[in-house]
Design an enzyme around this catalytic site. Structure first.
Site, PDB file in Angstrom:
ATOM      1  N   SER A 103       0.865  -1.189   0.000  1.00 56.30           N
ATOM      2  CA  SER A 103       0.000   0.000   0.000  1.00 56.30           C
ATOM      3  C   SER A 103       0.897   1.233   0.000  1.00 56.30           C
ATOM      4  O   SER A 103       2.050   1.159   0.454  1.00 56.30           O
ATOM      5  CB  SER A 103      -0.869   0.016   1.258  1.00 56.30           C
ATOM      6  OG  SER A 103      -1.527   1.266   1.377  1.00 56.30           O
ATOM      7  N   TYR A 147      -3.143  -0.555  10.376  1.00 56.82           N
ATOM      8  CA  TYR A 147      -3.019  -0.958   8.964  1.00 56.82           C
ATOM      9  C   TYR A 147      -1.674  -0.494   8.408  1.00 56.82           C
ATOM     10  O   TYR A 147      -0.973  -1.269   7.751  1.00 56.82           O
ATOM     11  CB  TYR A 147      -4.178  -0.363   8.171  1.00 56.82           C
ATOM     12  CG  TYR A 147      -4.152  -0.698   6.688  1.00 56.82           C
ATOM     13  CD1 TYR A 147      -4.431  -1.987   6.241  1.00 56.82           C
ATOM     14  CD2 TYR A 147      -3.853   0.280   5.740  1.00 56.82           C
ATOM     15  CE1 TYR A 147      -4.405  -2.291   4.883  1.00 56.82           C
ATOM     16  CE2 TYR A 147      -3.831  -0.015   4.380  1.00 56.82           C
ATOM     17  CZ  TYR A 147      -4.109  -1.302   3.959  1.00 56.82           C
ATOM     18  OH  TYR A 147      -4.086  -1.604   2.619  1.00 56.82           O
TER      19      TYR A 147
HETATM   20  P1  NAP Z   1     -11.267  -6.503  -1.025  1.00 60.42           P
HETATM   21  O1  NAP Z   1     -12.122  -6.160  -2.184  1.00 60.42           O
HETATM   22  O2  NAP Z   1     -11.845  -6.486   0.345  1.00 60.42           O
HETATM   23  O3  NAP Z   1     -10.604  -7.969  -1.286  1.00 60.42           O
HETATM   24  C1  NAP Z   1      -9.841  -8.607  -0.298  1.00 60.42           C
HETATM   25  C2  NAP Z   1      -9.561 -10.039  -0.714  1.00 60.42           C
HETATM   26  O4  NAP Z   1      -8.766 -10.687   0.291  1.00 60.42           O
HETATM   27  C3  NAP Z   1     -10.825 -10.869  -0.886  1.00 60.42           C
HETATM   28  O5  NAP Z   1     -10.684 -11.722  -1.994  1.00 60.42           O
HETATM   29  C4  NAP Z   1     -10.863 -11.702   0.404  1.00 60.42           C
HETATM   30  O6  NAP Z   1     -11.585 -12.907   0.175  1.00 60.42           O
HETATM   31  C5  NAP Z   1      -9.371 -11.943   0.632  1.00 60.42           C
HETATM   32  N1  NAP Z   1      -9.014 -12.307   1.994  1.00 60.42           N
HETATM   33  C6  NAP Z   1      -9.219 -11.562   3.129  1.00 60.42           C
HETATM   34  N2  NAP Z   1      -8.790 -12.256   4.198  1.00 60.42           N
HETATM   35  C7  NAP Z   1      -8.297 -13.439   3.748  1.00 60.42           C
HETATM   36  C8  NAP Z   1      -7.723 -14.581   4.366  1.00 60.42           C
HETATM   37  N3  NAP Z   1      -7.571 -14.657   5.701  1.00 60.42           N
HETATM   38  N4  NAP Z   1      -7.341 -15.624   3.598  1.00 60.42           N
HETATM   39  C9  NAP Z   1      -7.497 -15.573   2.251  1.00 60.42           C
HETATM   40  N5  NAP Z   1      -8.034 -14.529   1.609  1.00 60.42           N
HETATM   41  C10 NAP Z   1      -8.437 -13.475   2.347  1.00 60.42           C
HETATM   42  O7  NAP Z   1     -10.007  -5.517  -0.958  1.00 60.42           O
HETATM   43  P2  NAP Z   1      -8.923  -5.057  -2.076  1.00 60.42           P
HETATM   44  O8  NAP Z   1      -8.924  -3.596  -2.110  1.00 60.42           O
HETATM   45  O9  NAP Z   1      -9.092  -5.818  -3.333  1.00 60.42           O
HETATM   46  O10 NAP Z   1      -7.589  -5.497  -1.315  1.00 60.42           O
HETATM   47  C11 NAP Z   1      -6.558  -6.259  -1.910  1.00 60.42           C
HETATM   48  C12 NAP Z   1      -5.207  -5.782  -1.368  1.00 60.42           C
HETATM   49  O11 NAP Z   1      -4.988  -4.434  -1.771  1.00 60.42           O
HETATM   50  C13 NAP Z   1      -5.092  -5.770   0.158  1.00 60.42           C
HETATM   51  O12 NAP Z   1      -3.839  -6.294   0.550  1.00 60.42           O
HETATM   52  C14 NAP Z   1      -5.174  -4.291   0.530  1.00 60.42           C
HETATM   53  O13 NAP Z   1      -4.481  -4.016   1.721  1.00 60.42           O
HETATM   54  C15 NAP Z   1      -4.492  -3.690  -0.681  1.00 60.42           C
HETATM   55  N6  NAP Z   1      -4.780  -2.268  -0.919  1.00 60.42           N
HETATM   56  C16 NAP Z   1      -6.058  -1.849  -1.143  1.00 60.42           C
HETATM   57  C17 NAP Z   1      -6.298  -0.481  -1.372  1.00 60.42           C
HETATM   58  C18 NAP Z   1      -7.676   0.058  -1.622  1.00 60.42           C
HETATM   59  O14 NAP Z   1      -7.845   1.300  -1.555  1.00 60.42           O
HETATM   60  N7  NAP Z   1      -8.657  -0.792  -1.957  1.00 60.42           N
HETATM   61  C19 NAP Z   1      -5.228   0.434  -1.357  1.00 60.42           C
HETATM   62  C20 NAP Z   1      -3.932  -0.043  -1.118  1.00 60.42           C
HETATM   63  C21 NAP Z   1      -3.730  -1.397  -0.896  1.00 60.42           C
HETATM   64  P3  NAP Z   1     -12.358 -13.753   1.353  1.00 60.42           P
HETATM   65  O15 NAP Z   1     -13.025 -12.747   2.244  1.00 60.42           O
HETATM   66  O16 NAP Z   1     -13.290 -14.645   0.611  1.00 60.42           O
HETATM   67  O17 NAP Z   1     -11.282 -14.521   2.049  1.00 60.42           O
END
Ligand code: NAP
Length: 237
Positions: free
Chosen positions: A140, A153
């Site tokens: 991030s 976080y």
């Molecule tokens: P999201 O839409 O909430 O997706 C999160 C994914 O992680 C889902 O597929 C979820 O599936 C999976 N997950 C969560 N806990 C898990 C576990 N214990 N084991 C296996 N899978 C798990 O969020 P996203 O934005 O796509 O996030 C993806 C990455 O991007 C994260 O690392 C986040 O920190 C990073 N990020 C996001 C943003 C943003 O603004 N969105 C910005 C910077 C970085 P299940 O719940 O089915 O397990």
């Protein structure tokens, strides 16, 4: 990326789903990992339609050591190798430190840091035996800078950066690459939000992150991308 075996955690929605589709279009063999089997099955269908050579789904909680070991075993018995791991799964609670519960703190560290370590460790043995491989972490922008209202976080993503930068030094000479992709605000379901909500219209799209991941993963053998920071025009870094 044709025929490459690509493991993607958090592949059931958001950024992980877009990464899966980007590799599918390149005709890779995919291993989709998350906890919800129905969501994984939906993405498997989309990935096959998009052109993936083969798609395996493995329902896994990446914070559980035994489940990660099974995921790696199942992947190796199906495909015999692992070329790329995208450590994408992650969660965030955005609160003041005073309001953050111990459970929220531990959940973020269990998934964002310990889960990422377990998956990385799991794929390292086959990658080192192959003498090649690529671990890409969705970190991030707050893995390099801080914000108010998300100290826990931020701490997990600073840990990701430290772990990854150190791991790169450990394995680079053995043919294994480590890359961090550091997104800013991205329109997904992250932190219990709604993908496509009106207030996120100017944010990054999940496909923007997928493009950065594919760029780093598809460089020639002798080219190593360390970090890619990517944020929307409306967000200052
Ligand atoms: P999201 O839409 O909430 O997706 C999160 C994914 O992680 C889902 O597929 C979820 O599936 C999976 N997950 C969560 N806990 C898990 C576990 N214990 N084991 C296996 N899978 C798990 O969020 P996203 O934005 O796509 O996030 C993806 C990455 O991007 C994260 O690392 C986040 O920190 C990073 N990020 C996001 C943003 C943003 O603004 N969105 C910005 C910077 C970085 P299940 O719940 O089915 O397990």
């Amino acid at each position: 990326m044709k025929d490459k075996v690509v493991v993607i955690t958090g592949a059931s929605r958001g950024i992980g789903e877009s990464i899966a589709l980007a590799f599918a279009k390149e005709k890779a063999k995919l291993v989709l990992v998350a906890r919800n089997p129905e969501d994984l099955e939906r993405v498997r269908g989309r990935a096959m339609e998009a052109g993936a050579e083969d798609v395996l789904t493995v329902t896994t909680d990446i914070s559980k050591e035994e489940e990660v070991e099974v995921m790696v075993e199942v992947t190796l018995s199906r495909f015999g190798r692992i070329d790329v791991l995208v450590n994408n799964a992650g969660v965030g609670y955005f609160k003041s430190v005073k309001e953050t519960t111990l459970k929220e703190w531990q959940t973020m560290f269990d998934i964002n840091v310990t889960g990422l370590f377990l998956c990385s460790r799991g794929v390292l043995q086959p990658m080192l035996e192959q003498g090649s491989g690529h671990i890409l972490n969705i970190s991030s922008d707050v893995g390099r800078r801080t914000i108010a209202g998300g100290a826990g976080y931020c701490a997990t993503k600073f840990a990701v950066q430290g772990f990854a930068d150190s791991l790169r030094k450990e394995v680079q000479s053995k043919g294994v690459k480590v890359t961090n992709v550091l997104p800013g605000m991205t329109d997904t379901y992250f932190a219990n939000s709604e993908q496509g909500a009106a207030h996120k219209a100017d944010w990054l799209q999940a496909e923007d992150i997928a493009r950065a991941v594919l760029y780093a993963a598809s460089q020639p053998e002798g080219v190593l991308v360390d970090d890619i920071t990517i944020h929307p025009m409306v967000q200052e870094y």
